[in-house]
Scaffold this motif. Structure first.
Motif, PDB file in Angstrom:
ATOM      1  N   GLU A  81      38.690   3.884 -11.092  1.00  0.00           N
ATOM      2  CA  GLU A  81      37.415   3.815 -10.376  1.00  0.00           C
ATOM      3  C   GLU A  81      37.438   4.645  -9.106  1.00  0.00           C
ATOM      4  O   GLU A  81      36.440   5.273  -8.748  1.00  0.00           O
ATOM      5  CB  GLU A  81      37.076   2.355 -10.052  1.00  0.00           C
ATOM      6  CG  GLU A  81      35.823   2.173  -9.213  1.00  0.00           C
ATOM      7  CD  GLU A  81      34.560   2.733  -9.847  1.00  0.00           C
ATOM      8  OE1 GLU A  81      33.581   2.961  -9.103  1.00  0.00           O
ATOM      9  OE2 GLU A  81      34.541   2.944 -11.083  1.00  0.00           O
ATOM     10  N   THR A  84      37.118   8.454 -10.464  1.00  0.00           N
ATOM     11  CA  THR A  84      35.850   8.771 -11.132  1.00  0.00           C
ATOM     12  C   THR A  84      34.658   8.399 -10.265  1.00  0.00           C
ATOM     13  O   THR A  84      33.622   9.065 -10.299  1.00  0.00           O
ATOM     14  CB  THR A  84      35.752   8.052 -12.485  1.00  0.00           C
ATOM     15  OG1 THR A  84      35.837   6.630 -12.297  1.00  0.00           O
ATOM     16  CG2 THR A  84      36.872   8.498 -13.417  1.00  0.00           C
ATOM     17  N   GLY A  85      34.799   7.326  -9.472  1.00  0.00           N
ATOM     18  CA  GLY A  85      33.719   6.957  -8.564  1.00  0.00           C
ATOM     19  C   GLY A  85      33.480   8.017  -7.510  1.00  0.00           C
ATOM     20  O   GLY A  85      32.329   8.282  -7.124  1.00  0.00           O
ATOM     21  N   ARG A  88      31.460  10.671  -9.140  1.00  0.00           N
ATOM     22  CA  ARG A  88      30.091  10.200  -9.381  1.00  0.00           C
ATOM     23  C   ARG A  88      29.268  10.242  -8.097  1.00  0.00           C
ATOM     24  O   ARG A  88      28.136  10.741  -8.082  1.00  0.00           O
ATOM     25  CB  ARG A  88      30.149   8.783  -9.955  1.00  0.00           C
ATOM     26  CG  ARG A  88      28.818   8.075 -10.062  1.00  0.00           C
ATOM     27  CD  ARG A  88      28.950   6.793 -10.874  1.00  0.00           C
ATOM     28  NE  ARG A  88      30.049   5.954 -10.439  1.00  0.00           N
ATOM     29  CZ  ARG A  88      30.000   5.107  -9.416  1.00  0.00           C
ATOM     30  NH1 ARG A  88      28.880   4.997  -8.718  1.00  0.00           N
ATOM     31  NH2 ARG A  88      31.045   4.357  -9.105  1.00  0.00           N
ATOM     32  N   LEU A  89      29.827   9.730  -7.006  1.00  0.00           N
ATOM     33  CA  LEU A  89      29.098   9.676  -5.744  1.00  0.00           C
ATOM     34  C   LEU A  89      28.998  11.031  -5.059  1.00  0.00           C
ATOM     35  O   LEU A  89      28.083  11.272  -4.273  1.00  0.00           O
ATOM     36  CB  LEU A  89      29.765   8.665  -4.808  1.00  0.00           C
ATOM     37  CG  LEU A  89      29.696   7.207  -5.273  1.00  0.00           C
ATOM     38  CD1 LEU A  89      30.612   6.329  -4.424  1.00  0.00           C
ATOM     39  CD2 LEU A  89      28.260   6.692  -5.199  1.00  0.00           C
ATOM     40  N   TYR A 244      36.594   3.197   0.175  1.00  0.00           N
ATOM     41  CA  TYR A 244      36.739   2.424  -1.055  1.00  0.00           C
ATOM     42  C   TYR A 244      37.491   1.148  -0.753  1.00  0.00           C
ATOM     43  O   TYR A 244      38.564   1.171  -0.145  1.00  0.00           O
ATOM     44  CB  TYR A 244      37.506   3.245  -2.100  1.00  0.00           C
ATOM     45  CG  TYR A 244      37.729   2.536  -3.419  1.00  0.00           C
ATOM     46  CD1 TYR A 244      36.722   2.457  -4.369  1.00  0.00           C
ATOM     47  CD2 TYR A 244      38.960   1.941  -3.714  1.00  0.00           C
ATOM     48  CE1 TYR A 244      36.933   1.812  -5.580  1.00  0.00           C
ATOM     49  CE2 TYR A 244      39.179   1.300  -4.922  1.00  0.00           C
ATOM     50  CZ  TYR A 244      38.150   1.240  -5.856  1.00  0.00           C
ATOM     51  OH  TYR A 244      38.345   0.601  -7.047  1.00  0.00           O
ATOM     52  N   ASN A 256      35.397  -1.361  -5.179  1.00  0.00           N
ATOM     53  CA  ASN A 256      34.155  -0.580  -5.133  1.00  0.00           C
ATOM     54  C   ASN A 256      34.051   0.208  -3.839  1.00  0.00           C
ATOM     55  O   ASN A 256      34.670  -0.137  -2.823  1.00  0.00           O
ATOM     56  CB  ASN A 256      32.947  -1.512  -5.276  1.00  0.00           C
ATOM     57  CG  ASN A 256      32.935  -2.610  -4.233  1.00  0.00           C
ATOM     58  OD1 ASN A 256      33.609  -3.625  -4.401  1.00  0.00           O
ATOM     59  ND2 ASN A 256      32.194  -2.424  -3.162  1.00  0.00           N
ATOM     60  N   GLU A 278      27.570  -1.302  -4.229  1.00  0.00           N
ATOM     61  CA  GLU A 278      28.041  -1.367  -5.617  1.00  0.00           C
ATOM     62  C   GLU A 278      29.042  -2.496  -5.763  1.00  0.00           C
ATOM     63  O   GLU A 278      29.738  -2.861  -4.815  1.00  0.00           O
ATOM     64  CB  GLU A 278      28.707  -0.051  -6.032  1.00  0.00           C
ATOM     65  CG  GLU A 278      27.772   1.134  -6.119  1.00  0.00           C
ATOM     66  CD  GLU A 278      28.461   2.373  -6.677  1.00  0.00           C
ATOM     67  OE1 GLU A 278      27.754   3.338  -6.987  1.00  0.00           O
ATOM     68  OE2 GLU A 278      29.701   2.367  -6.791  1.00  0.00           O
ATOM     69  N   TYR A 280      31.509  -4.558  -9.185  1.00  0.00           N
ATOM     70  CA  TYR A 280      31.801  -4.814 -10.598  1.00  0.00           C
ATOM     71  C   TYR A 280      31.844  -6.322 -10.830  1.00  0.00           C
ATOM     72  O   TYR A 280      32.367  -7.071 -10.005  1.00  0.00           O
ATOM     73  CB  TYR A 280      33.133  -4.185 -10.998  1.00  0.00           C
ATOM     74  CG  TYR A 280      33.050  -2.687 -11.233  1.00  0.00           C
ATOM     75  CD1 TYR A 280      32.743  -2.185 -12.495  1.00  0.00           C
ATOM     76  CD2 TYR A 280      33.258  -1.796 -10.201  1.00  0.00           C
ATOM     77  CE1 TYR A 280      32.648  -0.819 -12.715  1.00  0.00           C
ATOM     78  CE2 TYR A 280      33.165  -0.425 -10.411  1.00  0.00           C
ATOM     79  CZ  TYR A 280      32.863   0.053 -11.674  1.00  0.00           C
ATOM     80  OH  TYR A 280      32.760   1.408 -11.881  1.00  0.00           O
ATOM     81  N   LEU A 321      28.823  -2.684 -13.971  1.00  0.00           N
ATOM     82  CA  LEU A 321      28.682  -2.071 -12.655  1.00  0.00           C
ATOM     83  C   LEU A 321      27.258  -2.295 -12.165  1.00  0.00           C
ATOM     84  O   LEU A 321      26.294  -1.975 -12.856  1.00  0.00           O
ATOM     85  CB  LEU A 321      28.966  -0.568 -12.720  1.00  0.00           C
ATOM     86  CG  LEU A 321      28.622   0.248 -11.462  1.00  0.00           C
ATOM     87  CD1 LEU A 321      29.464  -0.203 -10.274  1.00  0.00           C
ATOM     88  CD2 LEU A 321      28.806   1.743 -11.715  1.00  0.00           C
ATOM     89  N   LYS A 323      24.493  -1.638  -9.003  1.00  0.00           N
ATOM     90  CA  LYS A 323      24.140  -0.822  -7.848  1.00  0.00           C
ATOM     91  C   LYS A 323      22.843  -1.354  -7.271  1.00  0.00           C
ATOM     92  O   LYS A 323      21.841  -1.459  -7.976  1.00  0.00           O
ATOM     93  CB  LYS A 323      23.981   0.649  -8.251  1.00  0.00           C
ATOM     94  CG  LYS A 323      23.751   1.571  -7.057  1.00  0.00           C
ATOM     95  CD  LYS A 323      23.765   3.029  -7.484  1.00  0.00           C
ATOM     96  CE  LYS A 323      23.607   3.947  -6.285  1.00  0.00           C
ATOM     97  NZ  LYS A 323      23.651   5.384  -6.673  1.00  0.00           N
TER      98      LYS A 323
END
Length: 396
Positions: A81, A84-85, A88-89, A244, A256, A278, A280, A321, A323
């Motif tokens: 996470e 990859t997070g 993504r962000l 994070y 998250n 965010e 999980y 997930l 948001k």
């Protein structure tokens, strides 16, 4: 169900619905990657598997601090996470249409390790300077408090910064040249700090409040921005720093991201912090039922339908997930006893219909993985707007 079973020998699997991936994209391009110190040949791949991912520059260059992530984070869930997070962000600042991705090339392993250390003071500092004449006191974590037991010192000054990760984003300068266009730095912070007073002692832990975590993270980010700007190659590069919150070791879901800030080119001053809302959630769970009762009830009905139809499995679990309080992604894992390929096909066909019945009209990304003791048997993928999911049944 309108599904077609087709053979894909080259991929070594049976596939339902989609017999080949639909990539799309431009022709492969050969470019020059330019830095202040060198020019190198770079290839922009012909295909991009999704608009949600960046194209990656070839030949692939491993990050200069490669390998530290697995050493510094608590679980594989956090490792995945965190990385990859960040990608993504990052799309909020560096779009996938205009930027290419490259692992971090500026913060090497020695630099990152020295920044993750505790600040040294007193006798500890004198000893470090005596042992290494070139020692630089660069630790971003607090020094142990000067008095009391080791336990008290760790309680009063836990390690906040667990890890930091750099991602680079390249942009086209002209027709034949690409160059660094942005850098993202992720700071992984401990929600729980684990320590041992002496080697072999039981592990102890210090829980860090969200308020303190955010406060210390912002303070560390300010110093990181200053140090980045002191690096010649990064003086005038747009910078984004993300915070994070790492989950505890016992967690069954990842942590998250909690906040991010942009730093304009040529300055070390942080912009305002933007909160990232965010989280999980695991299903089925008491927490899931309390926080998201409607989603928990829908998952329960889906699970019960599987119970009724197919008894030879050991459980259905999901990780969602959220948001801003709304579910964005649902990943469901279903272990099954393997009695033959025909049973896998029948079960997967049944699940495909149930996915569309329960989640087909939602704007979710849904992924269902069917596994046995022999490995993964099938996967069902449904993206927002898809009229039918993509389904793969793996050959042995």
């Amino acid at each position: 169900m309108k599904k077609i079973l087709c053979l894909a020998a080259a991929a070594g699997m049976l596939m339902l619905s989609a017999c080949a991936p639909n990539f799309g994209g431009e022709e492969e391009q050969e470019m020059v990657q330019k830095t202040d110190k060198s020019k190198e040949k770079a290839i922009i791949p012909k295909y991009n598997i999704s608009d949600s991912y960046y194209k990656m520059v070839l030949p692939f260059k491993a990050g200069k601090a490669r390998g530290l992530t697995t050493e510094r984070l608590n679980t594989r869930l956090d490792i995945d996470e965190f990385e990859t997070g960040m990608m993504r962000l990052a799309q909020d600042s560096f779009s996938t249409d205009d930027y290419l991705f490259q692992e971090g090339q500026y913060l090497d392993e020695d630099t990152v390790t020295s920044w993750l250390a505790r600040k040294k003071t007193g006798d500890d500092l004198k000893k470090a300077e005596k042992d290494d004449k070139n020692f630089k006191n660069l630790g971003l974590n607090p020094a142990l408090s000067g008095s009391g037991s080791t336990e008290k010192q760790n309680e009063e000054s836990p390690v906040y910064l667990a890890h930091m990760l750099e991602h680079d984003y390249l942009v086209r300068k002209d027709k034949d040249t690409i160059e660094l266009g942005g850098v993202v730095i992720g700071l992984a912070l401990n929600s729980v700090y684990y320590y041992r007073e002496n080697v072999g002692d039981p592990q102890k832990e210090v829980t860090i409040s969200d308020k303190k975590l955010r406060q210390e993270g912002e303070k560390i980010a300010e110093e990181v921005a200053k140090r980045i700007r002191n690096m010649d190659d990064l003086k005038n590069i747009p910078l984004t720093i993300m915070l994070y919150k790492q989950a505890p070791k016992s967690s069954i879901v990842p942590g998250n991201f909690i906040a991010k800030t942009d730093v304009k080119a040529g300055t070390s001053e942080l912009g305002g912090w933007a909160k990232i809302n965010e989280e999980y959630t695991f299903f089925p769970s008491t927490e899931g039922s309390e926080k998201h009762p409607d989603d928990a009830e829908l998952f329960k009905r889906f699970k019960n339908k599987v119970d009724t139809y197919f008894p030879n499995y050991t459980g259905v679990v999901g990780t969602a997930l959220y948001k801003d309080g709304q579910m964005q992604d649902m990943k469901i894992n279903i272990p099954m006893q393997f009695y033959g390929k025909s049973e896998v096909i029948a079960f997967t066909q049944f699940l495909t219909g149930e996915v569309m019945d329960y989640y087909g009209k939602s704007g979710l990304n849904v992924e269902i993985n069917i596994n046995s003791s022999a490995g993964q048997e099938a996967v069902i993928l449904k993206k927002p707007g898809d009229k039918e999911p993509t389904v793969h049944i793996y050959d042995s």
